[in-house]
Design a protein around this motif. Structure first.
Motif, mmCIF file in Angstrom:
data_model
loop_
_atom_site.group_PDB
_atom_site.id
_atom_site.type_symbol
_atom_site.label_atom_id
_atom_site.label_comp_id
_atom_site.label_asym_id
_atom_site.label_seq_id
_atom_site.Cartn_x
_atom_site.Cartn_y
_atom_site.Cartn_z
ATOM 1 N N MET A 143 9.484 15.415 -51.824
ATOM 2 C CA MET A 143 9.838 15.668 -50.428
ATOM 3 C C MET A 143 8.987 14.840 -49.472
ATOM 4 S SD MET A 143 11.734 17.122 -48.228
ATOM 5 C CE MET A 143 12.607 18.358 -49.188
ATOM 6 N N LYS A 144 7.673 14.706 -49.799
ATOM 7 C CA LYS A 144 6.782 13.935 -48.931
ATOM 8 C C LYS A 144 7.209 12.468 -48.877
ATOM 9 C CE LYS A 144 2.621 16.777 -49.364
ATOM 10 N NZ LYS A 144 1.193 16.799 -49.772
ATOM 11 N N LYS A 145 7.631 11.935 -50.051
ATOM 12 C CA LYS A 145 8.073 10.540 -50.083
ATOM 13 C C LYS A 145 9.309 10.350 -49.207
ATOM 14 C CE LYS A 145 6.286 9.291 -54.648
ATOM 15 N NZ LYS A 145 6.647 8.813 -56.010
ATOM 16 N N LYS A 146 10.233 11.303 -49.284
ATOM 17 C CA LYS A 146 11.452 11.200 -48.483
ATOM 18 C C LYS A 146 11.138 11.279 -46.994
ATOM 19 C CE LYS A 146 14.748 12.939 -51.898
ATOM 20 N NZ LYS A 146 15.820 13.923 -52.187
ATOM 21 N N LEU A 147 10.236 12.181 -46.637
ATOM 22 C CA LEU A 147 9.846 12.303 -45.231
ATOM 23 C C LEU A 147 9.153 11.037 -44.738
ATOM 24 C CD1 LEU A 147 8.559 15.998 -45.086
ATOM 25 C CD2 LEU A 147 10.702 15.090 -44.178
ATOM 26 N N SER A 148 8.368 10.428 -45.614
ATOM 27 C CA SER A 148 7.673 9.191 -45.244
ATOM 28 C C SER A 148 8.675 8.072 -44.986
ATOM 29 C CB SER A 148 6.698 8.778 -46.352
ATOM 30 O OG SER A 148 5.704 9.757 -46.541
ATOM 31 N N ILE A 149 9.688 7.985 -45.858
ATOM 32 C CA ILE A 149 10.717 6.958 -45.683
ATOM 33 C C ILE A 149 11.487 7.190 -44.386
ATOM 34 C CG2 ILE A 149 12.882 6.054 -46.614
ATOM 35 C CD1 ILE A 149 11.778 6.566 -49.404
ATOM 36 N N VAL A 150 11.848 8.436 -44.130
ATOM 37 C CA VAL A 150 12.562 8.774 -42.894
ATOM 38 C C VAL A 150 11.715 8.406 -41.678
ATOM 39 C CG1 VAL A 150 13.452 10.656 -41.484
ATOM 40 C CG2 VAL A 150 13.945 10.601 -43.930
ATOM 41 N N ALA A 151 10.416 8.681 -41.758
ATOM 42 C CA ALA A 151 9.511 8.378 -40.646
ATOM 43 C C ALA A 151 9.428 6.875 -40.389
ATOM 44 C CB ALA A 151 8.118 8.944 -40.934
ATOM 45 N N VAL A 152 9.316 6.100 -41.459
ATOM 46 C CA VAL A 152 9.235 4.643 -41.315
ATOM 47 C C VAL A 152 10.524 4.091 -40.705
ATOM 48 C CG1 VAL A 152 9.134 2.464 -42.590
ATOM 49 C CG2 VAL A 152 7.570 4.325 -43.183
ATOM 50 N N LEU B 185 17.811 9.597 -50.295
ATOM 51 C CA LEU B 185 17.544 10.650 -49.319
ATOM 52 C C LEU B 185 18.580 11.766 -49.322
ATOM 53 C CD1 LEU B 185 16.406 8.565 -46.206
ATOM 54 C CD2 LEU B 185 14.956 9.771 -47.845
ATOM 55 N N LEU B 186 19.849 11.426 -49.552
ATOM 56 C CA LEU B 186 20.916 12.399 -49.299
ATOM 57 C C LEU B 186 21.809 12.723 -50.493
ATOM 58 C CD1 LEU B 186 22.088 10.987 -45.848
ATOM 59 C CD2 LEU B 186 20.613 12.967 -46.237
ATOM 60 N N HIS B 187 21.843 11.853 -51.511
ATOM 61 C CA HIS B 187 22.821 12.019 -52.585
ATOM 62 C C HIS B 187 22.738 13.390 -53.243
ATOM 63 C CE1 HIS B 187 24.207 11.751 -56.807
ATOM 64 N NE2 HIS B 187 25.189 11.050 -56.282
ATOM 65 N N ASP B 188 21.553 13.790 -53.700
ATOM 66 C CA ASP B 188 21.404 15.053 -54.433
ATOM 67 C C ASP B 188 21.786 16.245 -53.569
ATOM 68 O OD1 ASP B 188 20.566 13.579 -56.560
ATOM 69 O OD2 ASP B 188 18.436 14.011 -56.305
ATOM 70 N N THR B 189 21.352 16.226 -52.300
ATOM 71 C CA THR B 189 21.653 17.338 -51.395
ATOM 72 C C THR B 189 23.152 17.485 -51.185
ATOM 73 O OG1 THR B 189 19.562 17.017 -50.222
ATOM 74 C CG2 THR B 189 21.281 18.269 -49.086
#
Length: 227
Positions: free
Chosen positions: A1-10, A107-111
């Motif tokens: 989750m942290k990695k995904k949030l980091s990517i979204v932030a960047v 980011l979104l596929h699994d969800t």
């Protein structure tokens, strides 16, 4: 989750910076015409550096789904000519599209699949079987937004390699039209006249043909098997 949030932030910071520093002004037809002479001087003095910078910027613009891919394509023709411009744009656009595809998938596929898996089952099966054909059609029909295809296909089961090479081939014809138009930049008053209605119809027919041909062949084979 942290990695995904980091990517979204960047991604968010990059997009905010793009608009905050008014960089989109350079990705307009007027901006391209205004800067063409200076860009040409840079290209003459630093051909390798300018080519590499153009390639990287194009990849970033498409990967972040920023507005301006069409102008970047015209710039390829205006700066580098038809052959070298087409080569740079073709690979940069396909690579940028694949990066956008991979980000959307990560980011979104699994969800999306967990929440709507049952509803998407038929679509998933269709993409697994004929995803390359569908993508090829979408790439050739200008009515479907370039960036939206990248993001939506990332939510499907299509393989990344298939997405890349089909995009590379499928976008080539349209890319050539825009790069060639860029070589005549001084004569362009707007973007609307680049694709004529007849050319749009031709692209649509070319895109639909492989899918229709496959369906027809499957029908013929099934009838022969039943005979």
């Amino acid at each position: 989750m942290k990695k995904k949030l980091s990517i979204v932030a960047v991604i968010a910071v990059a997009i905010i910076a793009f608009f905050a520093f008014d960089l989109q002004q350079w990705l307009t037809l007027d901006g391209l015409k205004a800067g063409q002479v200076q860009f040409q001087i840079w290209l003459t003095n630093y051909p390798v550096l300018v080519s590499a910078a153009y390639f990287v910027i194009y990849v970033i613009v498409t990967a972040l789904s920023l507005p301006g891919a069409t102008i970047m394509t015209l710039a390829g023709g205006a700066l580098f000519g038809l052959v070298w411009g087409l080569l740079l744009v073709s690979f940069a656009s396909s690579l940028g599209a694949t990066l956008a595809f991979l980000v959307a998938r990560y980011l979104l596929h699994d969800t999306v699949q967990v929440r709507f898996g049952e509803r998407l089952r038929a679509i998933n099966e269709g993409v697994k079987k004929e995803g390359g054909f569908y993508l090829f059609t979408l790439r050739l029909v200008p009515a479907f937004p370039f960036f939206l295809i990248n993001l939506l296909m990332g939510l499907t089961p299509i393989k990344a390699w298939t997405f890349y090479w089909v995009s590379q081939v499928g976008m080539l014809a349209g890319t050539a039209v825009y790069v060639n138009a860029g070589t005549q930049l001084g004569q362009l008053d707007s973007l609307s006249g680049i694709l004529s209605p007849s050319l749009l119809i031709s692209f649509t027919l070319l895109g639909v043909f492989p899918l229709v041909a496959k369906k027809v062949l499957a029908l013929v084979r099934s009838r022969r098997a039943a005979a």
